[in-house]
Motif scaffolding. Structure first.
Motif, PDB file in Angstrom:
ATOM      1  N   GLN A   1       0.962  -1.369   0.045  1.00 53.08           N
ATOM      2  CA  GLN A   1      -0.162  -0.382  -0.110  1.00 53.08           C
ATOM      3  C   GLN A   1       1.251   1.304  -0.155  1.00 53.08           C
ATOM      4  O   GLN A   1       0.501   2.464  -0.603  1.00 53.08           O
ATOM      5  CB  GLN A   1      -0.935  -0.130   0.874  1.00 53.08           C
ATOM      6  N   LEU A   2       1.912   1.368   1.405  1.00 53.27           N
ATOM      7  CA  LEU A   2       2.746   3.040   0.790  1.00 53.27           C
ATOM      8  C   LEU A   2       3.656   2.669  -0.035  1.00 53.27           C
ATOM      9  O   LEU A   2       4.368   3.989  -0.318  1.00 53.27           O
ATOM     10  CB  LEU A   2       3.357   2.179   1.632  1.00 53.27           C
ATOM     11  N   ASN A   3       4.473   2.174  -0.954  1.00 54.00           N
ATOM     12  CA  ASN A   3       4.351   1.886  -2.119  1.00 54.00           C
ATOM     13  C   ASN A   3       3.766   2.030  -3.562  1.00 54.00           C
ATOM     14  O   ASN A   3       4.013   1.906  -4.626  1.00 54.00           O
ATOM     15  CB  ASN A   3       6.067   0.782  -2.546  1.00 54.00           C
ATOM     16  N   ASP A   4       2.175   2.032  -3.649  1.00 53.08           N
ATOM     17  CA  ASP A   4       1.604   2.126  -4.898  1.00 53.08           C
ATOM     18  C   ASP A   4       1.023   2.985  -5.060  1.00 53.08           C
ATOM     19  O   ASP A   4       0.257   3.940  -4.722  1.00 53.08           O
ATOM     20  CB  ASP A   4       0.266   0.934  -4.698  1.00 53.08           C
ATOM     21  N   LYS A   5       1.572   4.093  -5.567  1.00 50.07           N
ATOM     22  CA  LYS A   5       1.325   5.436  -6.170  1.00 50.07           C
ATOM     23  C   LYS A   5      -0.530   5.450  -6.216  1.00 50.07           C
ATOM     24  O   LYS A   5      -0.824   6.688  -5.596  1.00 50.07           O
ATOM     25  CB  LYS A   5       1.985   5.760  -7.266  1.00 50.07           C
ATOM     26  N   GLU A   6      -0.599   4.857  -7.072  1.00 48.00           N
ATOM     27  CA  GLU A   6      -2.227   5.109  -6.847  1.00 48.00           C
ATOM     28  C   GLU A   6      -3.271   5.044  -5.790  1.00 48.00           C
ATOM     29  O   GLU A   6      -3.868   5.878  -5.613  1.00 48.00           O
ATOM     30  CB  GLU A   6      -2.958   4.517  -7.781  1.00 48.00           C
ATOM     31  N   ARG A   7      -3.176   3.391  -4.857  1.00 52.10           N
ATOM     32  CA  ARG A   7      -3.836   4.276  -3.702  1.00 52.10           C
ATOM     33  C   ARG A   7      -2.891   5.457  -2.166  1.00 52.10           C
ATOM     34  O   ARG A   7      -3.504   5.916  -1.739  1.00 52.10           O
ATOM     35  CB  ARG A   7      -2.777   2.566  -2.932  1.00 52.10           C
ATOM     36  N   VAL A   8      -1.752   5.416  -2.302  1.00 52.27           N
ATOM     37  CA  VAL A   8      -1.102   6.873  -1.538  1.00 52.27           C
ATOM     38  C   VAL A   8      -1.854   7.726  -2.666  1.00 52.27           C
ATOM     39  O   VAL A   8      -2.702   8.696  -1.543  1.00 52.27           O
ATOM     40  CB  VAL A   8       0.585   7.337  -1.747  1.00 52.27           C
ATOM     41  N   ILE A   9      -2.295   8.447  -3.588  1.00 44.93           N
ATOM     42  CA  ILE A   9      -2.848   9.514  -4.212  1.00 44.93           C
ATOM     43  C   ILE A   9      -3.919   9.791  -3.815  1.00 44.93           C
ATOM     44  O   ILE A   9      -4.362  10.143  -3.392  1.00 44.93           O
ATOM     45  CB  ILE A   9      -3.074   9.737  -5.861  1.00 44.93           C
ATOM     46  N   ALA A  10      -5.107   8.287  -3.493  1.00 47.47           N
ATOM     47  CA  ALA A  10      -6.304   7.987  -3.382  1.00 47.47           C
ATOM     48  C   ALA A  10      -6.547   8.368  -1.779  1.00 47.47           C
ATOM     49  O   ALA A  10      -7.078   8.833  -0.961  1.00 47.47           O
ATOM     50  CB  ALA A  10      -6.817   6.957  -4.014  1.00 47.47           C
ATOM     51  N   ALA A  11      -5.432   7.451  -0.790  1.00 40.28           N
ATOM     52  CA  ALA A  11      -5.440   7.910  -0.049  1.00 40.28           C
ATOM     53  C   ALA A  11      -5.239   9.495   0.579  1.00 40.28           C
ATOM     54  O   ALA A  11      -5.998   9.810   1.682  1.00 40.28           O
ATOM     55  CB  ALA A  11      -3.952   6.933   1.385  1.00 40.28           C
TER      56      ALA A  11
END
Length: 172
Positions: free
Chosen positions: A143-153
């Protein structure tokens, strides 16, 4: 702070003395060179980062659950930061205070958000949980290294507010 703390009694370390370094000390060690020039009206900046430079940015991030910094809780240390200037990569490994810490993702988001503000865009930042320090280590790292998940969070206003409070708690 919330009423139902996950780790109600964390071990708190004393704040470390901060060494003041001059540019010459950094340059002699090859750890930091920051050059700023105005050439034909354009500001040119060159960064060469070192292990001692990154902690300057992240050492005062507050834990989301406690009024202590990540450094005071031994979640983060200078030894857990690796900088490779040749590849423009930074690896930060942090250790949650307990194995089932539900705030590990928030801590990682705080680190990523703070470094995004402070570093040039060409640096690749990897943030990981120390091996064996979290029950759901693989999921947190993903989760911490997935660009899309970080942006969404970080687009979630409640989560963004919590991250900002942790990052800017010393400036308010």
């Amino acid at each position: 702070m919330t009423l139902g703390l996950i780790n109600a009694n964390p071990v708190v370390q004393a704040k470390k003395e901060r060494l003041t370094r001059t540019r010459d000390q950094y340059r002699d060690d090859g750890l930091l060179i920051f050059v700023s020039d105005i050439y034909s009206g354009i500001l040119l900046s060159v960064f060469f980062l070192g292990v001692l430079y990154i902690p300057k940015y992240v050492r005062d991030i507050r834990d989301p659950e406690h009024p202590y910094t990540l450094e005071q809780l031994s979640v983060l240390s200078e030894d857990s930061i690796t900088v490779d200037d040749k590849l423009d990569r930074i690896l930060i490994t942090f250790t949650p205070t307990i194995q089932h810490c539900s705030m590990a993702n928030v801590i990682g988001l705080c680190l990523r958000a703070k470094l995004k503000e402070c570093l040039p865009l060409h640096y690749k930042v990897d943030i990981r949980v120390s091996p064996g320090s979290h029950a759901d280590e693989d999921s947190v790292n993903k989760q911490l290294n997935d660009k899309e998940r970080v942006i969404a969070a970080l687009e979630n206003p409640n989560l963004r507010q919590l991250v900002d409070e942790c990052i800017f708690s010393n400036e308010m």
